[in-house]
Write an enzyme that holds these catalytic residues in place. Structure first.
Site, PDB file in Angstrom:
ATOM      1  N   ARG A 171       7.681  75.393  19.674  1.00 35.97           N
ATOM      2  CA  ARG A 171       8.113  74.239  20.463  1.00 35.97           C
ATOM      3  C   ARG A 171       7.692  72.929  19.815  1.00 35.97           C
ATOM      4  O   ARG A 171       8.353  71.910  19.999  1.00 35.97           O
ATOM      5  CB  ARG A 171       7.524  74.297  21.877  1.00 35.97           C
ATOM      6  CG  ARG A 171       8.137  75.316  22.793  1.00 35.97           C
ATOM      7  CD  ARG A 171       7.560  75.172  24.201  1.00 35.97           C
ATOM      8  NE  ARG A 171       7.568  73.770  24.598  1.00 35.97           N
ATOM      9  CZ  ARG A 171       6.538  73.148  25.176  1.00 35.97           C
ATOM     10  NH1 ARG A 171       5.421  73.794  25.428  1.00 35.97           N
ATOM     11  NH2 ARG A 171       6.633  71.885  25.495  1.00 35.97           N
ATOM     12  N   ASP A 202      -3.991  67.121  23.936  1.00 35.75           N
ATOM     13  CA  ASP A 202      -3.246  68.012  23.057  1.00 35.75           C
ATOM     14  C   ASP A 202      -4.034  68.449  21.824  1.00 35.75           C
ATOM     15  O   ASP A 202      -3.546  69.257  21.035  1.00 35.75           O
ATOM     16  CB  ASP A 202      -1.932  67.352  22.619  1.00 35.75           C
ATOM     17  CG  ASP A 202      -0.849  67.449  23.679  1.00 35.75           C
ATOM     18  OD1 ASP A 202      -1.065  68.120  24.696  1.00 35.75           O
ATOM     19  OD2 ASP A 202       0.224  66.833  23.489  1.00 35.75           O
ATOM     20  N   CYS A 233       3.613  74.462  35.048  1.00 39.80           N
ATOM     21  CA  CYS A 233       3.595  75.158  33.768  1.00 39.80           C
ATOM     22  C   CYS A 233       2.207  75.740  33.560  1.00 39.80           C
ATOM     23  O   CYS A 233       1.324  75.595  34.397  1.00 39.80           O
ATOM     24  CB  CYS A 233       3.972  74.224  32.627  1.00 39.80           C
ATOM     25  SG  CYS A 233       2.757  72.948  32.321  1.00 39.80           S
ATOM     26  N   ARG A 288       2.515  69.120  36.745  1.00 34.64           N
ATOM     27  CA  ARG A 288       2.716  67.763  36.247  1.00 34.64           C
ATOM     28  C   ARG A 288       3.875  67.151  37.024  1.00 34.64           C
ATOM     29  O   ARG A 288       5.024  67.167  36.583  1.00 34.64           O
ATOM     30  CB  ARG A 288       3.008  67.790  34.742  1.00 34.64           C
ATOM     31  CG  ARG A 288       1.797  68.206  33.933  1.00 34.64           C
ATOM     32  CD  ARG A 288       2.030  68.100  32.450  1.00 34.64           C
ATOM     33  NE  ARG A 288       2.764  69.248  31.938  1.00 34.64           N
ATOM     34  CZ  ARG A 288       3.139  69.380  30.667  1.00 34.64           C
ATOM     35  NH1 ARG A 288       2.875  68.441  29.807  1.00 34.64           N
ATOM     36  NH2 ARG A 288       3.787  70.450  30.275  1.00 34.64           N
ATOM     37  N   LYS A 303       7.426  65.118  17.730  1.00 33.17           N
ATOM     38  CA  LYS A 303       8.421  65.589  18.698  1.00 33.17           C
ATOM     39  C   LYS A 303       8.298  64.821  20.009  1.00 33.17           C
ATOM     40  O   LYS A 303       9.292  64.591  20.699  1.00 33.17           O
ATOM     41  CB  LYS A 303       8.326  67.092  18.918  1.00 33.17           C
ATOM     42  CG  LYS A 303       7.110  67.599  19.651  1.00 33.17           C
ATOM     43  CD  LYS A 303       7.457  68.148  21.014  1.00 33.17           C
ATOM     44  CE  LYS A 303       6.251  68.757  21.683  1.00 33.17           C
ATOM     45  NZ  LYS A 303       6.488  69.045  23.118  1.00 33.17           N
ATOM     46  N   ASN A 304       7.086  64.352  20.354  1.00 29.69           N
ATOM     47  CA  ASN A 304       6.918  63.599  21.598  1.00 29.69           C
ATOM     48  C   ASN A 304       7.439  62.172  21.488  1.00 29.69           C
ATOM     49  O   ASN A 304       7.525  61.475  22.501  1.00 29.69           O
ATOM     50  CB  ASN A 304       5.445  63.601  22.024  1.00 29.69           C
ATOM     51  CG  ASN A 304       5.009  64.937  22.583  1.00 29.69           C
ATOM     52  OD1 ASN A 304       5.830  65.750  23.006  1.00 29.69           O
ATOM     53  ND2 ASN A 304       3.713  65.186  22.572  1.00 29.69           N
TER      54      ASN A 304
END
Length: 429
Positions: A407, A315, A120, A125, A22-23
């Site tokens: 997500r 991550d 967040c 960020r 997804k990134n």
């Protein structure tokens, strides 16, 4: 709000197909704004962030269609005109990667209005380097009423040095520079595989980009870009998550459609912790690669420090912490990327984990017997760590706020069920 109910204590056995990253998909979708022609992206993961980005592009006037195929989902995008180049707060607040439309909009249409993303759960960020870079390329940038306004008749190539490494900043400026006059050089650029994947797509569209995946990227601007078709790379974080799932449950998994070259640091650290990984026969000869993973007995404590790629990814920090609870000895985890990324430690402690957090450092003492509990996810990767812990725990766990995991993981519960997990989604209206 959906929840997961998980009955732990069962080893995972079988094969899992890893989806597209997804990134990598999100900047590729934003890149479709750079041309009036059709851009077709394959191996798109059907996750919440993709849905949010598609909604944003649709709202601005792009046409899109998404359908499933044998080898993943296919997304077709076409941005003939963008009547209102605005990324509204309602969508940006759901996903910080919405800021990736900023560079393409300014480069092609000369104007962009994008809501500031704010902070967040894992820390602030800021996008200041995105804005400084656009200003270096000639854009006039202002911030009014919570929105970034950027304007430029035509961007001009220049040299820009990132004070700190930023993945989305590198992607934003690389896309903007693709349509700028002259040559742009990005120094101290991010090295992630997703940067290389975006450059590959842009070059298929007619861009002239060299050096992606190195600290110095050179972009020779062109007058216009064309349509293209592109396969999104496999998700290295989903791959790492399932490697950890095999290990923490004492199971044996084969992961299909992976790119081992993108996982060197993760595989090396897992090996240090006692996880055996090796190449496996792919389902399709000549197709994507496969990895096999299982836990040697017993697991070993191993320290880890998160770093920018090609180091150990932030991550994967939460998933590694869950695995460390079952290792023999004390593992020291140091988080260098984000200042507030240990919220999952408190939830793991509710399940019996022995974790001490001191600033950016966490000490995990193991092995500890985990027991099922009601826990709450705080962000995408934290939710993955709680799923891993629940799979290894005695008894039943209920994980709340699993919209976080949606997500970035496409129906993770279905993939886990197919390899023996006792997991169900509970939907509450």
């Amino acid at each position: 709000m959906d929840k997961f109910r998980i009955e732990g204590g069962r080893p995972l056995e079988g094969r899992v197909t890893i989806g597209g990253a997804k990134n990598a998909a999100l900047p590729a979708m934003a890149a479709a704004l750079l041309t009036a022609k059709r851009v077709v992206l394959r191996n798109i993961p059907r996750v919440r962030d993709i849905i949010t980005m598609r909604s944003l592009l649709d709202e601005m006037g792009a046409d899109s269609s998404l359908k499933g195929e044998k080898q993943g989902n296919r997304l077709a995008l076409q941005a003939r005109k963008i009547p209102d180049p605005t990324a509204p707060y309602e969508l940006v607040k759901q996903m910080r990667a919405s800021v990736l439309v900023l560079g393409p909009l300014v480069a092609r249409f000369g104007h962009a209005r994008v809501s500031l993303p704010g902070g967040c759960a894992i820390g602030a960020r800021p996008i200041n380097l995105h804005l400084k870079g656009l200003e270096r390329l000639g854009a006039k940038v202002s911030i009014e009423h919570g929105y970034v306004e950027a304007r430029a008749d035509r961007l001009k190539g220049d040299v820009f040095h990132f004070d700190t490494i930023t993945v989305t900043g590198t992607e934003n400026l690389m896309m903007a520079a693709a349509l700028a006059d002259g040559v742009t050089v990005l120094e101290n650029a991010a090295l992630e595989p997703e940067i290389e994947d975006l450059a590959a797509l842009l070059n298929k569209m007619g861009a002239d980009i060299t050096g992606a995946g190195t600290p110095t990227i050179r972009i020779r601007g062109v007058s216009r870009l064309e349509g293209a078709e592109h396969n999104i790379i496999p998700d290295r974080i989903e791959t790492g998550t399932f490697l950890a799932a095999a290990a923490i449950t004492g199971g044996h998994l084969i992961l299909d459609c992976v790119e081992p070259r993108h996982l060197t640091a993760v595989v090396a650290k897992l090996a240090e912790a006692g996880v055996e990984t090796r190449a496996a026969a792919a389902r399709n000869t000549g197709g994507p690669e496969a990895l096999e993973a299982k836990m040697s007995s017993p697991g070993r404590a191993a320290d880890v420090t998160t770093q920018e790629y090609p180091g150990f990814p932030t991550d994967m920090q939460a998933q590694y912490m869950a695995l460390a609870t079952q290792a023999h000895g004390s593992s020291v985890i140091t988080e260098t990327i984000f200042e507030n990324r240990y919220l999952h430690a408190l939830e793991l402690a509710r399940m019996g984990a022995d974790i001490t957090v001191d600033g950016r450092r966490a000490v995990v003492r193991g092995p500890t017997r985990l027991s099922g509990a009601n826990v709450q996810a705080s962000d995408l990767r934290a939710s993955a760590s709680l799923v891993l812990a629940a799979l290894a725990a005695d008894g039943e766990s209920v994980i709340d706020r699993v919209y976080h995991i949606d997500r970035g993981y496409e129906r993770i519960e279905d993939k886990l069920k197919r390899v023996g997990a006792r997991i169900e989604r509970i939907s509450e209206v």
